[in-house]
Structures are given as C-alpha cells and as structure tokens.
Design a protein around this motif. Structure first.
Motif, PDB file in Angstrom:
ATOM      1  N   ARG A  86      33.175  43.535  45.035  1.00 38.57           N
ATOM      2  CA  ARG A  86      33.473  45.279  44.529  1.00 38.57           C
ATOM      3  C   ARG A  86      32.869  46.356  46.118  1.00 38.57           C
ATOM      4  NH1 ARG A  86      30.205  42.834  40.770  1.00 38.57           N
ATOM      5  NH2 ARG A  86      28.583  44.135  41.470  1.00 38.57           N
ATOM      6  N   ASN A  87      32.289  45.640  46.705  1.00 36.28           N
ATOM      7  CA  ASN A  87      31.763  46.050  47.589  1.00 36.28           C
ATOM      8  C   ASN A  87      33.287  46.605  48.936  1.00 36.28           C
ATOM      9  OD1 ASN A  87      29.881  48.072  47.653  1.00 36.28           O
ATOM     10  ND2 ASN A  87      28.563  46.201  48.252  1.00 36.28           N
ATOM     11  N   TYR A  88      33.616  45.519  49.029  1.00 36.60           N
ATOM     12  CA  TYR A  88      34.527  45.170  49.541  1.00 36.60           C
ATOM     13  C   TYR A  88      36.542  46.394  49.401  1.00 36.60           C
ATOM     14  CZ  TYR A  88      39.436  42.998  51.221  1.00 36.60           C
ATOM     15  OH  TYR A  88      40.861  43.011  51.701  1.00 36.60           O
ATOM     16  N   ILE A  89      36.308  46.266  47.812  1.00 39.21           N
ATOM     17  CA  ILE A  89      37.840  47.007  47.528  1.00 39.21           C
ATOM     18  C   ILE A  89      37.063  48.207  47.441  1.00 39.21           C
ATOM     19  CG2 ILE A  89      38.708  48.063  45.561  1.00 39.21           C
ATOM     20  CD1 ILE A  89      37.827  44.464  44.279  1.00 39.21           C
ATOM     21  N   LYS A  90      35.797  48.738  47.573  1.00 34.09           N
ATOM     22  CA  LYS A  90      35.701  50.080  47.592  1.00 34.09           C
ATOM     23  C   LYS A  90      35.824  50.685  48.986  1.00 34.09           C
ATOM     24  CE  LYS A  90      32.415  50.313  44.527  1.00 34.09           C
ATOM     25  NZ  LYS A  90      30.225  50.384  44.790  1.00 34.09           N
ATOM     26  N   LYS A  91      35.365  49.763  49.878  1.00 31.71           N
ATOM     27  CA  LYS A  91      35.737  50.230  51.260  1.00 31.71           C
ATOM     28  C   LYS A  91      37.362  50.228  51.644  1.00 31.71           C
ATOM     29  CE  LYS A  91      33.543  48.822  54.578  1.00 31.71           C
ATOM     30  NZ  LYS A  91      32.938  47.830  55.794  1.00 31.71           N
ATOM     31  N   GLU A  92      38.059  48.744  51.108  1.00 30.69           N
ATOM     32  CA  GLU A  92      39.174  48.452  51.881  1.00 30.69           C
ATOM     33  C   GLU A  92      40.631  49.527  50.764  1.00 30.69           C
ATOM     34  OE1 GLU A  92      39.947  46.931  54.808  1.00 30.69           O
ATOM     35  OE2 GLU A  92      37.542  47.617  55.379  1.00 30.69           O
ATOM     36  N   GLU A  93      39.684  49.746  50.431  1.00 30.76           N
ATOM     37  CA  GLU A  93      41.770  50.245  49.202  1.00 30.76           C
ATOM     38  C   GLU A  93      42.483  50.957  50.034  1.00 30.76           C
ATOM     39  OE1 GLU A  93      40.942  50.925  45.207  1.00 30.76           O
ATOM     40  OE2 GLU A  93      38.855  52.866  46.226  1.00 30.76           O
ATOM     41  N   ASN A  94      41.930  52.408  50.368  1.00 26.84           N
ATOM     42  CA  ASN A  94      42.649  53.157  50.772  1.00 26.84           C
ATOM     43  C   ASN A  94      43.262  52.152  52.194  1.00 26.84           C
ATOM     44  OD1 ASN A  94      42.053  55.031  49.670  1.00 26.84           O
ATOM     45  ND2 ASN A  94      40.756  55.312  50.159  1.00 26.84           N
ATOM     46  N   ASN A  95      42.667  51.514  53.353  1.00 30.43           N
ATOM     47  CA  ASN A  95      43.167  50.850  54.175  1.00 30.43           C
ATOM     48  C   ASN A  95      44.253  49.344  53.683  1.00 30.43           C
ATOM     49  OD1 ASN A  95      41.705  51.643  55.997  1.00 30.43           O
ATOM     50  ND2 ASN A  95      40.103  50.527  56.471  1.00 30.43           N
ATOM     51  N   LEU A  96      43.955  49.434  52.565  1.00 33.43           N
ATOM     52  CA  LEU A  96      45.193  48.695  51.602  1.00 33.43           C
ATOM     53  C   LEU A  96      46.522  49.282  51.773  1.00 33.43           C
ATOM     54  CD1 LEU A  96      43.256  45.953  50.242  1.00 33.43           C
ATOM     55  CD2 LEU A  96      44.156  45.241  52.116  1.00 33.43           C
ATOM     56  N   LEU A  97      46.460  50.217  51.337  1.00 30.02           N
ATOM     57  CA  LEU A  97      47.382  51.294  50.445  1.00 30.02           C
ATOM     58  C   LEU A  97      48.180  51.717  51.293  1.00 30.02           C
ATOM     59  CD1 LEU A  97      48.772  52.549  48.202  1.00 30.02           C
ATOM     60  CD2 LEU A  97      46.926  54.420  48.635  1.00 30.02           C
ATOM     61  N   LYS A  98      47.134  51.766  53.288  1.00 31.27           N
ATOM     62  CA  LYS A  98      48.266  52.392  54.395  1.00 31.27           C
ATOM     63  C   LYS A  98      48.681  51.644  54.500  1.00 31.27           C
ATOM     64  CE  LYS A  98      45.592  53.561  57.643  1.00 31.27           C
ATOM     65  NZ  LYS A  98      43.383  54.195  57.735  1.00 31.27           N
ATOM     66  N   ASN A  99      48.227  50.445  54.649  1.00 26.93           N
ATOM     67  CA  ASN A  99      48.935  48.943  55.567  1.00 26.93           C
ATOM     68  C   ASN A  99      49.661  48.524  54.738  1.00 26.93           C
ATOM     69  OD1 ASN A  99      47.816  49.263  58.122  1.00 26.93           O
ATOM     70  ND2 ASN A  99      46.051  48.683  56.996  1.00 26.93           N
ATOM     71  N   ASN A 100      50.439  49.196  54.116  1.00 27.11           N
ATOM     72  CA  ASN A 100      51.091  48.468  52.645  1.00 27.11           C
ATOM     73  C   ASN A 100      51.375  47.651  51.882  1.00 27.11           C
ATOM     74  OD1 ASN A 100      53.957  49.020  51.067  1.00 27.11           O
ATOM     75  ND2 ASN A 100      55.253  48.243  53.403  1.00 27.11           N
ATOM     76  N   ILE A 101      50.371  46.811  52.161  1.00 31.62           N
ATOM     77  CA  ILE A 101      49.768  45.453  51.736  1.00 31.62           C
ATOM     78  C   ILE A 101      49.728  45.749  49.878  1.00 31.62           C
ATOM     79  CG2 ILE A 101      47.541  43.966  50.622  1.00 31.62           C
ATOM     80  CD1 ILE A 101      47.257  44.915  54.380  1.00 31.62           C
ATOM     81  N   LYS A 102      49.976  44.847  49.121  1.00 30.39           N
ATOM     82  CA  LYS A 102      50.040  44.354  47.644  1.00 30.39           C
ATOM     83  C   LYS A 102      48.581  43.575  47.360  1.00 30.39           C
ATOM     84  CE  LYS A 102      53.451  43.771  43.910  1.00 30.39           C
ATOM     85  NZ  LYS A 102      54.827  43.724  44.166  1.00 30.39           N
ATOM     86  N   VAL A 103      48.555  43.534  46.531  1.00 27.64           N
ATOM     87  CA  VAL A 103      47.329  42.404  46.150  1.00 27.64           C
ATOM     88  C   VAL A 103      48.144  41.994  44.996  1.00 27.64           C
ATOM     89  CG1 VAL A 103      44.845  42.071  45.440  1.00 27.64           C
ATOM     90  CG2 VAL A 103      45.067  43.353  47.301  1.00 27.64           C
ATOM     91  N   LEU A 104      47.583  40.500  44.884  1.00 26.42           N
ATOM     92  CA  LEU A 104      47.967  39.899  43.875  1.00 26.42           C
ATOM     93  C   LEU A 104      47.110  38.785  43.091  1.00 26.42           C
ATOM     94  CD1 LEU A 104      49.867  38.116  41.427  1.00 26.42           C
ATOM     95  CD2 LEU A 104      50.868  36.505  43.940  1.00 26.42           C
ATOM     96  N   ILE A 105      46.154  39.203  42.009  1.00 31.93           N
ATOM     97  CA  ILE A 105      44.997  37.808  42.243  1.00 31.93           C
ATOM     98  C   ILE A 105      45.331  37.371  40.993  1.00 31.93           C
ATOM     99  CG2 ILE A 105      42.906  38.183  40.677  1.00 31.93           C
ATOM    100  CD1 ILE A 105      42.895  40.675  42.432  1.00 31.93           C
ATOM    101  N   SER A 106      44.936  35.483  41.755  1.00 36.45           N
ATOM    102  CA  SER A 106      45.147  34.831  40.981  1.00 36.45           C
ATOM    103  C   SER A 106      43.930  33.652  40.352  1.00 36.45           C
ATOM    104  CB  SER A 106      46.003  33.763  42.268  1.00 36.45           C
ATOM    105  OG  SER A 106      47.320  33.778  42.225  1.00 36.45           O
ATOM    106  N   GLY A 107      43.914  33.553  38.940  1.00 34.57           N
ATOM    107  CA  GLY A 107      43.031  32.884  38.521  1.00 34.57           C
ATOM    108  C   GLY A 107      42.131  33.688  37.086  1.00 34.57           C
ATOM    109  N   ASP A 108      41.601  32.920  36.510  1.00 32.78           N
ATOM    110  CA  ASP A 108      40.905  33.581  35.162  1.00 32.78           C
ATOM    111  C   ASP A 108      40.649  34.189  35.331  1.00 32.78           C
ATOM    112  OD1 ASP A 108      40.665  34.244  32.545  1.00 32.78           O
ATOM    113  OD2 ASP A 108      39.596  32.017  31.877  1.00 32.78           O
ATOM    114  N   ILE A 109      40.930  35.705  35.425  1.00 26.91           N
ATOM    115  CA  ILE A 109      39.434  36.682  35.980  1.00 26.91           C
ATOM    116  C   ILE A 109      38.632  37.403  34.377  1.00 26.91           C
ATOM    117  CG2 ILE A 109      40.644  37.777  37.837  1.00 26.91           C
ATOM    118  CD1 ILE A 109      41.557  39.868  36.485  1.00 26.91           C
ATOM    119  N   SER A 110      39.030  36.605  33.390  1.00 24.27           N
ATOM    120  CA  SER A 110      38.458  37.290  32.594  1.00 24.27           C
ATOM    121  C   SER A 110      37.719  36.621  32.206  1.00 24.27           C
ATOM    122  CB  SER A 110      39.254  36.154  31.431  1.00 24.27           C
ATOM    123  OG  SER A 110      39.278  35.031  31.103  1.00 24.27           O
TER     124      SER A 110
END
Ligand code: IPE
Ligand code: IPE
Ligand code: MG
Length: 238
Positions: A86-110
């Motif tokens: 969760r901390n990684y997401i909070k800290k990194e989401e804007n960098n990911l956006l800026k770097n044109n990175i798309k995220v895919l989640i693989s796995g059963d997150i339910s």
C-alpha cells in the motif's frame, strides 16, 4: 546501444521479463534485522528495476510479489508485506503515471483485504491509458491456480474443445507478449509455482544476489547474457 557502460543489442531486448524477487528475508537476517527491513529494501529495488526496464524499452515486466503459498508465513509478516504494498502504491502512483507505465494485476486479489484490493483496482484504473511498460504485479498468484482458474472459466463458458491459443486467452497474461526471460535472485534454483504455462520456452537466469542487492547494472548484464543465447524452440542451430 550502450547502457550503464554495457553494450546491448537494441534489436534483441526481451519483450517480456519475469522476476522471482527472492532473498529479502536473508538480506535482513545477514544484518541482524527483522525480515520486514529486507522487504523494505526490496521495494527500493522494484522501483530501480522498473525504471531501468522503461529505459531499456522492455514491453512487460512481471514481478512475483506474493505467492499463494506465502499465506503460510507468520501473520505479522503478511500484514507488513501488504502494508508495504500500500505504501508503494501511495508513493509511486504518480511516478508510474508520469513514466507511461500501465499496471496489470495477476492473481486472485479477492483474498486480499478490502483496502488493499481497492487501491490495486484504482491503480490499474488510473494507469489504464498509459502505453509504455506494462508492470504485471503477481499478487496472490501461482501458476497452478492460474491454470485451474482458466479451466474452470472454460468449463463455465460451455466451450467443448480447446487448443493452446484459445487456452491462453483465459490466463492473466492473455494480452502480454511471450515470457522471454526469467530471473530469480537469491540462489534458489526453482520456479516456486511461477508462470508454469508461460515458462515453456523462457530463457532462465539464476543469480545468488539477494533481491535488495540486485542493481540495474546486474539487470543489464543479465539481459546481455540473454542476448548471447540461441533460442532454438526445438529447431536445429541456424
Ligand atoms: C522474497 O523474499 C519476498 C517474498 C516472497 C514476498 P523472501 O521473503 O522469500 O526472502 P528469503 O527467501 O526468506 O530470504
Ligand atoms: C517465491 O519466493 C515467491 C515470491 C518471490 C513472491 P519464496 O521465497 O516464497 O519461494 P520458496 O518458498 O523459497 O520456494
Ligand atoms: Mg524466499
């Protein structure tokens, strides 16, 4: 092209790289620290290797972050791992956006707690129009459960006959290029239930380096190693 002083063939950059990020616990133990410090240090490596992947023009980076078997760890460690995510997401989401990175989640997150699950979904949504690197985060993932999940979906769909191409449409990786290259850190020589279907013809790379110590230089050297291999896919040498 030269990258970090290492000569690479621009035309032979693997399109899809997978990493079994292993050795965080041992990294911490070696320093007399609790295991979570190793995971924290490992999160920094994730950032560096992701950025390097963007610079190298890799199309997809699949990171094994939490396996279905990892639920067998102490509750405290699991709690801390998801807090770190969760901390990684909070800290990194804007960098990911800026770097044109798309995220895919693989796995059963339910199976994750609601807060973490929603953060992951929001992150996917926020980055969905990006066109650069696909960062495939494998969370509560295992290769066998992915295959069984696909089989169940096929059974429910009423499809009576299946071939390899159709089967792949039911995997998390359905929209991703072939897995060209797999790296596992920490010296373990096993697959630990990662991408069992996709690994059929993947080139494998094992290093003793613990994940928190894995550097962009070592990553580039691994890719250089990949470039020197002859991928025959069952054929004879050219
Ligand atoms: C990898 O490091 C991270 C996860 C599996 C979540 P480990 O925690 O497995 O580290 P070691 O293998 O105990 O050193
Ligand atoms: C594999 O590492 C899973 C992840 C990196 C998320 P483990 O540390 O769980 O694997 P084993 O138990 O050594 O096979
Ligand atoms: Mg491990």
């Amino acid at each position: 092209m030269k990258f970090l002083g290492i000569e690479l063939d621009e035309d032979k950059i693997p399109r899809h790289v997978g990493i079994i990020m292993d050795g965080n616990g041992r990294w911490a133990q070696k320093r007399g620290l609790p295991r979570i410090f190793g995971h924290k240090a490992g999160a920094k490596t994730v950032k560096l290797i992701t950025e390097t992947s963007v610079k190298l023009g890799i199309k997809c980076l699949s990171l094994f972050a939490f396996s279905t078997e990892n639920w067998q760890r102490p509750k405290d460690e699991i709690k801390n791992l998801f807090k770190l995510l969760r901390n990684y997401i909070k800290k990194e989401e804007n960098n990911l956006l800026k770097n044109n990175i798309k995220v895919l989640i693989s796995g059963d997150i339910s199976k994750l707690d609601e807060v973490t699950r929603n953060m992951l979904k929001k992150l996917e949504e926020k980055l969905k129009n990006n066109t650069g690197l696909i960062l495939n985060l494998c969370i509560n993932y295992s290769g066998r459960s992915e295959i069984i999940n696909a089989v169940n979906k096929i059974l429910n769909s009423g499809i009576k006959k299946i071939d390899e191409e159709k089967f792949e449409k039911f995997l998390y990786t359905k929209d991703l290029p072939e897995l060209d290259f797999l790296i596992r850190t920490s010296g373990e020589l096993r697959i630990s239930n990662f991408m069992l279907w996709q690994l059929a013809y993947t080139e494998l790379y094992f290093t003793k380096t613990l994940w928190p110590d894995f550097t962009p230089e070592e990553f580039v050297l691994a890719i250089k190693d990949f470039q020197n291999r002859e991928r025959r896919f069952g054929r004879i040498p050219e």
